[in-house]
Scaffold this motif. Structure first.
Motif, PDB file in Angstrom:
ATOM      1  N   UNK A   6       0.852  -1.187   0.000  1.00 41.17           N
ATOM      2  CA  UNK A   6       0.000   0.000   0.000  1.00 41.17           C
ATOM      3  C   UNK A   6       0.886   1.234   0.000  1.00 41.17           C
ATOM      4  N   UNK A   7       0.687   2.058  -1.003  1.00 41.19           N
ATOM      5  CA  UNK A   7       1.460   3.295  -1.102  1.00 41.19           C
ATOM      6  C   UNK A   7       0.948   4.328  -0.118  1.00 41.19           C
ATOM      7  N   UNK A   8      -0.376   4.445  -0.028  1.00 38.00           N
ATOM      8  CA  UNK A   8      -0.970   5.469   0.821  1.00 38.00           C
ATOM      9  C   UNK A   8      -2.324   4.972   1.303  1.00 38.00           C
ATOM     10  N   UNK A   9      -2.614   5.176   2.558  1.00 36.52           N
ATOM     11  CA  UNK A   9      -3.873   4.733   3.115  1.00 36.52           C
ATOM     12  C   UNK A   9      -5.038   5.635   2.730  1.00 36.52           C
ATOM     13  N   UNK A  10      -6.240   5.115   2.970  1.00 32.82           N
ATOM     14  CA  UNK A  10      -7.469   5.822   2.625  1.00 32.82           C
ATOM     15  C   UNK A  10      -7.537   7.214   3.265  1.00 32.82           C
ATOM     16  N   UNK A  11      -7.247   7.288   4.554  1.00 34.76           N
ATOM     17  CA  UNK A  11      -7.317   8.577   5.252  1.00 34.76           C
ATOM     18  C   UNK A  11      -6.306   9.577   4.700  1.00 34.76           C
ATOM     19  N   UNK A  12      -5.133   9.094   4.316  1.00 33.03           N
ATOM     20  CA  UNK A  12      -4.119   9.979   3.745  1.00 33.03           C
ATOM     21  C   UNK A  12      -4.581  10.539   2.398  1.00 33.03           C
ATOM     22  N   UNK A  13      -5.220   9.688   1.593  1.00 29.78           N
ATOM     23  CA  UNK A  13      -5.740  10.140   0.293  1.00 29.78           C
ATOM     24  C   UNK A  13      -6.821  11.201   0.503  1.00 29.78           C
ATOM     25  N   UNK A  14      -7.725  10.949   1.446  1.00 32.58           N
ATOM     26  CA  UNK A  14      -8.765  11.943   1.730  1.00 32.58           C
ATOM     27  C   UNK A  14      -8.162  13.241   2.238  1.00 32.58           C
ATOM     28  N   UNK A  15      -7.079  13.155   2.997  1.00 34.72           N
ATOM     29  CA  UNK A  15      -6.378  14.361   3.443  1.00 34.72           C
ATOM     30  C   UNK A  15      -5.813  15.155   2.274  1.00 34.72           C
ATOM     31  N   UNK A  16      -5.279  14.449   1.281  1.00 38.37           N
ATOM     32  CA  UNK A  16      -4.774  15.129   0.080  1.00 38.37           C
ATOM     33  C   UNK A  16      -5.909  15.820  -0.676  1.00 38.37           C
ATOM     34  N   UNK A  17      -7.056  15.158  -0.749  1.00 42.64           N
ATOM     35  CA  UNK A  17      -8.205  15.754  -1.434  1.00 42.64           C
ATOM     36  C   UNK A  17      -8.686  16.990  -0.671  1.00 42.64           C
ATOM     37  N   UNK A  18      -8.663  16.931   0.656  1.00 41.49           N
ATOM     38  CA  UNK A  18      -9.003  18.115   1.450  1.00 41.49           C
ATOM     39  C   UNK A  18      -8.062  19.277   1.123  1.00 41.49           C
ATOM     40  N   UNK A  19      -6.777  18.966   1.001  1.00 40.97           N
ATOM     41  CA  UNK A  19      -5.798  20.002   0.642  1.00 40.97           C
ATOM     42  C   UNK A  19      -6.046  20.558  -0.754  1.00 40.97           C
ATOM     43  N   UNK A  20      -6.401  19.674  -1.692  1.00 42.21           N
ATOM     44  CA  UNK A  20      -6.733  20.121  -3.047  1.00 42.21           C
ATOM     45  C   UNK A  20      -7.941  21.057  -3.024  1.00 42.21           C
ATOM     46  N   UNK A  21      -8.940  20.695  -2.212  1.00 45.41           N
ATOM     47  CA  UNK A  21     -10.141  21.526  -2.113  1.00 45.41           C
ATOM     48  C   UNK A  21      -9.795  22.908  -1.570  1.00 45.41           C
ATOM     49  N   UNK A  22      -8.924  22.966  -0.572  1.00 42.74           N
ATOM     50  CA  UNK A  22      -8.509  24.266  -0.015  1.00 42.74           C
ATOM     51  C   UNK A  22      -7.810  25.116  -1.081  1.00 42.74           C
TER      52      UNK A  22
END
Length: 82
Positions: A6-22
């Motif tokens: 696993x390169x990145x967990x689910x929560x980490x991916x959602x965190x990246x999407x939150x950053x993209x949204x910001x």
């Protein structure tokens, strides 16, 4: 035996999407864009667009685009790439 990592967990991916949204919210505000539209590209981009669309509170419906027949690797991978 296949070694699956696993390169990145689910929560980490959602965190990246939150950053993209910001970042997107800031860019829209800086450019004075009040009613943006969003399109997600099948197959991998629709779920990202759905999350961004919700986080940004975009009023316009989310569009989706299937580019299966426009891919340059279509003849090699076919309709349903793995």
């Amino acid at each position: 035996m296949t070694d699956i990592r696993t390169f990145m967990g689910h929560d980490a991916v959602l965190g990246l999407i939150d950053g993209m949204a910001d970042l997107l919210a800031k860019a829209l505000e800086e450019r004075g864009i009040e009613n943006p539209a969003m399109i997600g590209i099948h197959t991998g981009g629709v779920w990202v667009a759905e999350h961004l669309h919700r986080l940004l509170g975009i009023g316009e419906p989310l569009g989706t685009l299937d580019i299966s027949f426009y891919r340059d690797d279509f003849t090699r991978i076919g309709m349903n790439p793995q």
